[in-house]
Design a protein around this motif. Structure first.
Motif, PDB file in Angstrom:
ATOM      1  N   THR A 197       0.820  -1.208   0.000  1.00  0.00           N
ATOM      2  CA  THR A 197       0.000   0.000   0.000  1.00  0.00           C
ATOM      3  C   THR A 197       0.857   1.262   0.000  1.00  0.00           C
ATOM      4  N   GLU A 198       2.155   1.144   0.322  1.00  0.00           N
ATOM      5  CA  GLU A 198       3.042   2.306   0.377  1.00  0.00           C
ATOM      6  C   GLU A 198       3.873   2.481  -0.898  1.00  0.00           C
ATOM      7  N   LEU A 199       3.772   1.525  -1.818  1.00  0.00           N
ATOM      8  CA  LEU A 199       4.624   1.580  -3.010  1.00  0.00           C
ATOM      9  C   LEU A 199       4.322   2.783  -3.886  1.00  0.00           C
ATOM     10  N   THR A 200       3.042   3.136  -3.992  1.00  0.00           N
ATOM     11  CA  THR A 200       2.680   4.257  -4.861  1.00  0.00           C
ATOM     12  C   THR A 200       3.333   5.547  -4.390  1.00  0.00           C
ATOM     13  N   THR A 201       3.305   5.761  -3.071  1.00  0.00           N
ATOM     14  CA  THR A 201       3.943   6.963  -2.526  1.00  0.00           C
ATOM     15  C   THR A 201       5.447   6.950  -2.773  1.00  0.00           C
ATOM     16  N   SER A 202       6.088   5.799  -2.563  1.00  0.00           N
ATOM     17  CA  SER A 202       7.528   5.698  -2.794  1.00  0.00           C
ATOM     18  C   SER A 202       7.866   5.924  -4.261  1.00  0.00           C
ATOM     19  N   LEU A 203       7.028   5.401  -5.161  1.00  0.00           N
ATOM     20  CA  LEU A 203       7.271   5.561  -6.593  1.00  0.00           C
ATOM     21  C   LEU A 203       7.248   7.028  -6.990  1.00  0.00           C
ATOM     22  N   LYS A 204       6.313   7.782  -6.427  1.00  0.00           N
ATOM     23  CA  LYS A 204       6.153   9.186  -6.802  1.00  0.00           C
ATOM     24  C   LYS A 204       7.198  10.089  -6.162  1.00  0.00           C
ATOM     25  N   THR A 205       7.894   9.597  -5.141  1.00  0.00           N
ATOM     26  CA  THR A 205       8.829  10.461  -4.412  1.00  0.00           C
ATOM     27  C   THR A 205      10.264   9.963  -4.547  1.00  0.00           C
ATOM     28  N   ILE A 206      10.650   8.996  -3.717  1.00  0.00           N
ATOM     29  CA  ILE A 206      12.062   8.614  -3.632  1.00  0.00           C
ATOM     30  C   ILE A 206      12.543   7.845  -4.858  1.00  0.00           C
ATOM     31  N   VAL A 207      11.656   7.123  -5.558  1.00  0.00           N
ATOM     32  CA  VAL A 207      12.080   6.431  -6.779  1.00  0.00           C
ATOM     33  C   VAL A 207      12.151   7.420  -7.942  1.00  0.00           C
ATOM     34  N   ARG A 208      11.205   8.322  -8.008  1.00  0.00           N
ATOM     35  CA  ARG A 208      11.207   9.296  -9.101  1.00  0.00           C
ATOM     36  C   ARG A 208      12.403  10.230  -9.028  1.00  0.00           C
ATOM     37  N   ASP A 209      12.867  10.580  -7.810  1.00  0.00           N
ATOM     38  CA  ASP A 209      14.016  11.483  -7.713  1.00  0.00           C
ATOM     39  C   ASP A 209      15.348  10.754  -7.880  1.00  0.00           C
ATOM     40  N   ARG A 210      15.312   9.440  -8.186  1.00  0.00           N
ATOM     41  CA  ARG A 210      16.476   8.627  -8.542  1.00  0.00           C
ATOM     42  C   ARG A 210      17.403   8.343  -7.359  1.00  0.00           C
ATOM     43  N   SER A 211      16.932   8.573  -6.153  1.00  0.00           N
ATOM     44  CA  SER A 211      17.730   8.204  -4.980  1.00  0.00           C
ATOM     45  C   SER A 211      17.489   6.756  -4.581  1.00  0.00           C
ATOM     46  N   HIS A 212      16.391   6.154  -5.043  1.00  0.00           N
ATOM     47  CA  HIS A 212      16.044   4.771  -4.734  1.00  0.00           C
ATOM     48  C   HIS A 212      15.634   4.053  -6.018  1.00  0.00           C
ATOM     49  N   VAL A 213      15.735   2.737  -5.988  1.00  0.00           N
ATOM     50  CA  VAL A 213      15.129   1.873  -7.002  1.00  0.00           C
ATOM     51  C   VAL A 213      14.234   0.869  -6.283  1.00  0.00           C
ATOM     52  N   LEU A 214      13.298   0.310  -7.018  1.00  0.00           N
ATOM     53  CA  LEU A 214      12.364  -0.661  -6.453  1.00  0.00           C
ATOM     54  C   LEU A 214      12.729  -2.053  -6.930  1.00  0.00           C
ATOM     55  N   PHE A 215      12.857  -2.998  -6.001  1.00  0.00           N
ATOM     56  CA  PHE A 215      13.170  -4.386  -6.331  1.00  0.00           C
ATOM     57  C   PHE A 215      11.967  -5.232  -5.939  1.00  0.00           C
ATOM     58  N   ASP A 216      11.226  -5.697  -6.947  1.00  0.00           N
ATOM     59  CA  ASP A 216      10.005  -6.446  -6.667  1.00  0.00           C
ATOM     60  C   ASP A 216       9.640  -7.282  -7.893  1.00  0.00           C
ATOM     61  N   VAL A 217       8.465  -7.901  -7.842  1.00  0.00           N
ATOM     62  CA  VAL A 217       8.002  -8.786  -8.908  1.00  0.00           C
ATOM     63  C   VAL A 217       7.654  -7.967 -10.148  1.00  0.00           C
ATOM     64  N   ASP A 218       8.070  -8.455 -11.314  1.00  0.00           N
ATOM     65  CA  ASP A 218       7.852  -7.689 -12.539  1.00  0.00           C
ATOM     66  C   ASP A 218       6.382  -7.489 -12.861  1.00  0.00           C
ATOM     67  N   ILE A 219       5.519  -8.403 -12.430  1.00  0.00           N
ATOM     68  CA  ILE A 219       4.088  -8.240 -12.703  1.00  0.00           C
ATOM     69  C   ILE A 219       3.551  -7.000 -12.008  1.00  0.00           C
ATOM     70  N   ASN A 220       4.128  -6.632 -10.856  1.00  0.00           N
ATOM     71  CA  ASN A 220       3.728  -5.394 -10.181  1.00  0.00           C
ATOM     72  C   ASN A 220       4.101  -4.180 -11.020  1.00  0.00           C
ATOM     73  N   PHE A 221       5.309  -4.226 -11.583  1.00  0.00           N
ATOM     74  CA  PHE A 221       5.771  -3.098 -12.391  1.00  0.00           C
ATOM     75  C   PHE A 221       4.864  -2.886 -13.605  1.00  0.00           C
ATOM     76  N   ASN A 222       4.441  -3.991 -14.211  1.00  0.00           N
ATOM     77  CA  ASN A 222       3.610  -3.893 -15.412  1.00  0.00           C
ATOM     78  C   ASN A 222       2.254  -3.268 -15.129  1.00  0.00           C
ATOM     79  N   ASN A 223       1.893  -3.171 -13.859  1.00  0.00           N
ATOM     80  CA  ASN A 223       0.631  -2.513 -13.502  1.00  0.00           C
ATOM     81  C   ASN A 223       0.853  -1.149 -12.852  1.00  0.00           C
ATOM     82  N   MET A 224       2.024  -0.947 -12.276  1.00  0.00           N
ATOM     83  CA  MET A 224       2.316   0.361 -11.682  1.00  0.00           C
ATOM     84  C   MET A 224       2.610   1.406 -12.753  1.00  0.00           C
TER      85      MET A 224
END
Length: 461
Positions: free
Chosen positions: A319-346
């Motif tokens: 439930t917190e991934l969307t917030t992380s995607l819009k903030t710390i992942v978008r600013d390139r300080s973090h990357v997300l390591f998870d199942v590819d099927i999640n990425f295909n929907n995010m």
């Protein structure tokens, strides 16, 4: 006894047998009814589920539910449960795990999350989907797979950048080898053919001039004349000039195109790229990958496991991934390591909100495996669930549900790393050329000074 009925319920009498009358059927049911394949009394089963990029938990009005609200889900998980419930004739009630996690085996040997609820027999099944994994298989029943996936990296794309050294790209190393080889052939002919002439017409100075002319043509300079041209000198020099003309014009055309190119940086194509950098990693709480990276002996996943508990690993719930995607992942300080099927929907969700494809998925995947839903260990529901899972796969229904669970599902697939733009030339495009020019002039000055010093030394001697 029919399944999921009260202990005080009377058993269903399907037949009687006496020596006098033999076997007498007393019910429309079969003598050995498949009572776990299709329920006779439409029982209510407890099903546990959790939010996922393809499925969202919502509360809907239901007067018959406690508090007038009932938990349900959107997306493929609800489609699966409706298909299973219709086929097996039951109703279902969703519950959530106490820790809102998918579940893994902790250091004390206890299952957490949804997995722990199934192991403790507090729910009959979960549509998951869960990765096949041997330790889990010992605790629960897996159904036939519904799709396959692996763990990958989701990172923010770089901004379009100008490559000031793009003028070097049209001439690849292989082209340079070809040009130098052709130059050696021409020089060899220029040197060997004069040796076939009579000795009284051979001119060493003329031979040196011919060699110098070939180099001058390559450097786009004029040709020095000699006392007279032999026909073979004209042929070789003309062919060499024609070749250099074609090469030069091709280079000029490609160079003008390359000056309009912008490069989009996508540096993290494998877990090794992430581990070698200072970027931080976001992982989802209590998934099966945690047990794997703690137990694997070698490789990048072992290195990832060594980072658990450090500042480089950030643990999120789904439930917190969307917030992380819009903030710390978008600013390139973090990357997300998870199942590819999640990425295909995010990614489609983010595109629908921003109108841009700001992220990319790595080419390398890890821990590739199949996924299915699970039931309690030795559950009598498993055989029929296997049939339903196989039917969903073979009919293509599950893939279709996944594909259309989000709008713009394919907008960010196969993103290019190179784009072209229409713009005026600037110093940002050309400073590499000026750097080469300045370096060449500086080298010429150094050579000139050395020659002058050497000449003075020789005169003094």
């Amino acid at each position: 006894m029919l399944p999921y009925t009260a202990p005080s319920s009377a058993p269903l009498m399907v037949a009687t047998w006496t020596p006098q009358r033999g076997l007498v059927l007393t019910s429309p049911a079969h003598l050995f009814p498949l009572k776990f394949f299709k329920f006779a009394h439409r029982p209510n089963l407890v099903v546990i589920a959790e939010e996922f990029p393809t499925q969202k938990a919502i509360m809907v009005d239901d007067p018959s539910a406690p508090g007038g609200k009932r938990l349900t889900f959107t997306g493929p998980v609800e489609n699966i449960m409706q298909a299973v419930a219709r086929h097996m004739n039951f109703t279902y009630t969703y519950i959530l795990a106490p820790d809102r996690a998918w579940g893994s085996l902790d250091s004390e040997g206890t299952w957490t999350g949804m997995f722990g609820v199934i192991v403790r027999e507090e729910a009959e099944m979960t549509p998951g989907p869960f990765f096949y994994e041997y330790t889990r298989y010992q605790a629960v029943d897996y159904t036939s797979y519904i799709f396959s996936g692996g763990y990958g990296i989701l990172a923010a794309r770089g901004r379009p950048e100008v490559d000031p050294w793009s003028f070097l790209l049209p001439l690849s190393p292989l082209v340079w080898v070809g040009v130098m080889t052709a130059l050696l052939v021409v020089l060899s002919v220029m040197l060997l053919l004069p040796s076939c002439l009579p000795s009284h017409v051979q001119d060493p100075a003329r031979r040196a001039t011919n060699i110098f002319n070939c180099v001058r043509v390559l450097l786009q300079e004029d040709v020095r004349r000699t006392k007279g041209w032999w026909w073979w000198e004209r042929v070789m020099l003309g062919m060499w000039m024609l070749m250099i003309l074609v090469l030069t014009q091709s280079y000029v055309g490609n160079l003008m195109s390359l000056l309009a190119v912008r490069y989009i940086d996508q540096p993290y194509q494998s877990l090794e790229d992430v581990l070698d950098d200072d970027v931080k990693i976001v992982m989802v709480k209590s998934t099966n990958i945690f047990h794997y990276i703690r137990t694997v002996k070698i490789g990048p996943l072992r290195e990832l496991g060594n980072l658990l508990g450090t500042e480089r690993i950030t643990i999120n719930k789904y439930t917190e991934l969307t917030t992380s995607l819009k903030t710390i992942v978008r600013d390139r300080s973090h990357v997300l390591f998870d199942v590819d099927i999640n990425f295909n929907n995010m990614l489609p969700v983010d595109f629908s909100q921003t109108g841009q494809c700001d992220f990319y998925i790595s080419k390398t995947l890890y821990a590739n495996a199949y996924l299915g839903f699970i039931a309690q260990k030795n559950s009598l529901l498993t055989p029929e669930l296997n049939k339903i899972a196989a039917a969903l796969v073979h009919s293509g229904l599950y893939d279709r549900w996944l594909k259309y669970s989000q709008p713009n599902a394919t907008m960010c697939n196969n993103l290019p790393r190179i784009i072209t733009v229409t713009t005026v030339l600037s110093l940002a495009n050309l400073w590499g050329m000026f750097a080469v020019l300045g370096g060449g002039l500086a080298l010429c000055v150094v050579v000139l000074v050395v020659e002058m010093v050497v000449a003075d030394v020789k005169r003094s001697k």
